[in-house]
Every structure is written in C-alpha cells, then in structure tokens.
Design a protein around this motif. Sequence first.
Motif, PDB file in Angstrom:
ATOM      1  N   PHE A 116       0.830  -1.203   0.000  1.00  0.00           N
ATOM      2  CA  PHE A 116       0.000   0.000   0.000  1.00  0.00           C
ATOM      3  C   PHE A 116       0.867   1.258   0.000  1.00  0.00           C
ATOM      4  O   PHE A 116       0.711   2.140  -0.843  1.00  0.00           O
ATOM      5  CB  PHE A 116      -0.928  -0.013   1.231  1.00  0.00           C
ATOM      6  N   GLU A 117       1.789   1.342   0.955  1.00  0.00           N
ATOM      7  CA  GLU A 117       2.635   2.539   1.059  1.00  0.00           C
ATOM      8  C   GLU A 117       3.505   2.720  -0.178  1.00  0.00           C
ATOM      9  O   GLU A 117       3.670   3.841  -0.656  1.00  0.00           O
ATOM     10  CB  GLU A 117       3.486   2.467   2.321  1.00  0.00           C
ATOM     11  N   SER A 118       4.051   1.638  -0.709  1.00  0.00           N
ATOM     12  CA  SER A 118       4.890   1.726  -1.897  1.00  0.00           C
ATOM     13  C   SER A 118       4.102   2.295  -3.077  1.00  0.00           C
ATOM     14  O   SER A 118       4.555   3.228  -3.748  1.00  0.00           O
ATOM     15  CB  SER A 118       5.444   0.340  -2.240  1.00  0.00           C
ATOM     16  N   TYR A 119       2.920   1.753  -3.337  1.00  0.00           N
ATOM     17  CA  TYR A 119       2.122   2.207  -4.476  1.00  0.00           C
ATOM     18  C   TYR A 119       1.619   3.635  -4.282  1.00  0.00           C
ATOM     19  O   TYR A 119       1.718   4.467  -5.187  1.00  0.00           O
ATOM     20  CB  TYR A 119       0.933   1.277  -4.712  1.00  0.00           C
ATOM     21  N   VAL A 120       1.069   3.925  -3.115  1.00  0.00           N
ATOM     22  CA  VAL A 120       0.523   5.264  -2.854  1.00  0.00           C
ATOM     23  C   VAL A 120       1.624   6.322  -2.932  1.00  0.00           C
ATOM     24  O   VAL A 120       1.423   7.388  -3.519  1.00  0.00           O
ATOM     25  CB  VAL A 120      -0.199   5.283  -1.494  1.00  0.00           C
ATOM     26  N   ASN A 121       2.795   6.029  -2.369  1.00  0.00           N
ATOM     27  CA  ASN A 121       3.898   6.993  -2.407  1.00  0.00           C
ATOM     28  C   ASN A 121       4.460   7.159  -3.810  1.00  0.00           C
ATOM     29  O   ASN A 121       4.932   8.234  -4.170  1.00  0.00           O
ATOM     30  CB  ASN A 121       4.993   6.591  -1.432  1.00  0.00           C
ATOM     31  N   ASP A 122       4.410   6.106  -4.613  1.00  0.00           N
ATOM     32  CA  ASP A 122       4.897   6.171  -5.989  1.00  0.00           C
ATOM     33  C   ASP A 122       3.904   6.901  -6.897  1.00  0.00           C
ATOM     34  O   ASP A 122       4.277   7.727  -7.713  1.00  0.00           O
ATOM     35  CB  ASP A 122       5.154   4.759  -6.510  1.00  0.00           C
ATOM     36  N   ILE A 123       2.629   6.603  -6.741  1.00  0.00           N
ATOM     37  CA  ILE A 123       1.601   7.160  -7.627  1.00  0.00           C
ATOM     38  C   ILE A 123       1.215   8.583  -7.216  1.00  0.00           C
ATOM     39  O   ILE A 123       1.006   9.453  -8.066  1.00  0.00           O
ATOM     40  CB  ILE A 123       0.369   6.229  -7.659  1.00  0.00           C
ATOM     41  N   VAL A 124       1.090   8.864  -5.944  1.00  0.00           N
ATOM     42  CA  VAL A 124       0.794  10.168  -5.328  1.00  0.00           C
ATOM     43  C   VAL A 124      -0.634  10.658  -5.588  1.00  0.00           C
ATOM     44  O   VAL A 124      -1.389  10.885  -4.655  1.00  0.00           O
ATOM     45  CB  VAL A 124       1.809  11.261  -5.726  1.00  0.00           C
ATOM     46  N   TYR A 125      -1.011  10.861  -6.839  1.00  0.00           N
ATOM     47  CA  TYR A 125      -2.327  11.413  -7.149  1.00  0.00           C
ATOM     48  C   TYR A 125      -3.391  10.324  -7.129  1.00  0.00           C
ATOM     49  O   TYR A 125      -3.190   9.244  -7.673  1.00  0.00           O
ATOM     50  CB  TYR A 125      -2.333  12.078  -8.530  1.00  0.00           C
ATOM     51  N   ALA A 126      -4.536  10.633  -6.523  1.00  0.00           N
ATOM     52  CA  ALA A 126      -5.649   9.694  -6.462  1.00  0.00           C
ATOM     53  C   ALA A 126      -6.900  10.355  -7.024  1.00  0.00           C
ATOM     54  O   ALA A 126      -7.101  11.558  -6.889  1.00  0.00           O
ATOM     55  CB  ALA A 126      -5.906   9.265  -5.018  1.00  0.00           C
ATOM     56  N   THR A 127      -7.734   9.553  -7.628  1.00  0.00           N
ATOM     57  CA  THR A 127      -9.047  10.013  -8.060  1.00  0.00           C
ATOM     58  C   THR A 127     -10.016   9.793  -6.911  1.00  0.00           C
ATOM     59  O   THR A 127     -10.191   8.667  -6.447  1.00  0.00           O
ATOM     60  CB  THR A 127      -9.514   9.241  -9.308  1.00  0.00           C
ATOM     61  N   MET A 128     -10.604  10.882  -6.433  1.00  0.00           N
ATOM     62  CA  MET A 128     -11.595  10.815  -5.363  1.00  0.00           C
ATOM     63  C   MET A 128     -12.979  10.829  -5.995  1.00  0.00           C
ATOM     64  O   MET A 128     -13.288  11.705  -6.799  1.00  0.00           O
ATOM     65  CB  MET A 128     -11.460  12.018  -4.433  1.00  0.00           C
ATOM     66  N   THR A 129     -13.817   9.861  -5.618  1.00  0.00           N
ATOM     67  CA  THR A 129     -15.169   9.794  -6.157  1.00  0.00           C
ATOM     68  C   THR A 129     -16.183   9.913  -5.026  1.00  0.00           C
ATOM     69  O   THR A 129     -16.073   9.235  -4.005  1.00  0.00           O
ATOM     70  CB  THR A 129     -15.394   8.479  -6.928  1.00  0.00           C
ATOM     71  N   THR A 130     -17.145  10.794  -5.228  1.00  0.00           N
ATOM     72  CA  THR A 130     -18.275  10.966  -4.329  1.00  0.00           C
ATOM     73  C   THR A 130     -19.545  10.782  -5.166  1.00  0.00           C
ATOM     74  O   THR A 130     -19.463  10.670  -6.392  1.00  0.00           O
ATOM     75  CB  THR A 130     -18.284  12.366  -3.682  1.00  0.00           C
ATOM     76  N   VAL A 131     -20.698  10.764  -4.512  1.00  0.00           N
ATOM     77  CA  VAL A 131     -21.958  10.669  -5.251  1.00  0.00           C
ATOM     78  C   VAL A 131     -22.908  11.770  -4.804  1.00  0.00           C
ATOM     79  O   VAL A 131     -22.893  12.189  -3.652  1.00  0.00           O
ATOM     80  CB  VAL A 131     -22.631   9.285  -5.086  1.00  0.00           C
ATOM     81  N   ASP A 132     -23.729  12.211  -5.742  1.00  0.00           N
ATOM     82  CA  ASP A 132     -24.701  13.254  -5.417  1.00  0.00           C
ATOM     83  C   ASP A 132     -25.995  12.633  -4.886  1.00  0.00           C
ATOM     84  O   ASP A 132     -26.091  11.408  -4.735  1.00  0.00           O
ATOM     85  CB  ASP A 132     -24.945  14.179  -6.619  1.00  0.00           C
ATOM     86  N   ALA A 133     -26.978  13.466  -4.616  1.00  0.00           N
ATOM     87  CA  ALA A 133     -28.237  12.995  -4.029  1.00  0.00           C
ATOM     88  C   ALA A 133     -29.001  12.051  -4.952  1.00  0.00           C
ATOM     89  O   ALA A 133     -29.849  11.281  -4.496  1.00  0.00           O
ATOM     90  CB  ALA A 133     -29.113  14.198  -3.662  1.00  0.00           C
TER      91      ALA A 133
END
Length: 157
Positions: free
Chosen positions: A12-29
């Motif tokens: 987890f730490e290796s990939y997250v630290n290497d990739i850095v940017y994440a796509t955050m997804t939320t949903v509307d009403a």
Amino acid sequence: MTHDFSDIQQQFESYVNDIVYATMTTVDAKGRPRARVLIPVWEIVGGAPLGWLVTYKTPVKAAHLAGNPHTTFSYWDRRQNAVAVDTVARWVDDPAEKARIWDLYRRDSYDPGRFWTGPDDPKYHLLRLEPWRIQVIRGSDLKSTIWRATLVGADSA
C-alpha cells in the motif's frame, strides 16, 4: 482478504507513495458519481490506515459528503499497480489538527502553501478519511489483496 493491515501495508505505502495522485469519487443525491484528482496523505494509527485530505470545501463536494460520507480513492500507474481505498470522510475543524496535517503534507507530499496562506486560511479545509476497505493490485500478475477494517464507525456495506 485480511483484517491485519500489516499484510498489505508495505505494498500500500509503496504504491501510494509512488503514484501520489488519487481520483476521489463521491456521489450526489441522485446517486451520480463525481470524480476529481487530489493528493491525500496516509498515516498508520493503532495498526490501521488513516487518511487526510487538505482541500477546498466546494459546494459540490460538501453537498455530496453531507448526503453520503462514503468516498473512494483510486490510484493507478502504467505498470497496472493499483490501490482502491473505500473510506468514510468527515470534515475536521480543529485548528491543532489542521496545523498538524499541514505539516504532515509538507513532509510527505507537497507544500499546501501553494494553495493556502496557512492552516488558519479560511479557504483551507481538512477531511479525515477512515478506510473500511483497501484493495491493492500488483500489476505484474494482477494479484489482489483486500484489507477490511474489523470495526467501522459507519455502515461499510
């Protein structure tokens, strides 16, 4: 599947630290997804991951999270390494915590001073991200491991 985060922590730490940017997804009403690219930071507290996101509290993001605090962060790289982090997000207004996470960002990823004047800037907001499920996928063989929290503060289904 595992309930012991140490089983996936290194990957987890290796990939997250290497990739850095994440796509955050939320949903509307109406249940429609909205994605945006951001940089969360992660720390390990009591043997489990805890995420933080310094961000603008836009009307869309605030409305989505007020209606449904569940959000997903997705990391991916060209080698097909991937991480999916399902969380429950909540806004944090505590000045001391906002200052601590400001410093955590400066140490771990980037200087939030590029966007805000400091942790007391009224446009600077903080989201606490409590993961309830994390999946890591190794691109070389598509081996996948899923971690699930044993205790969840909100419905994780």
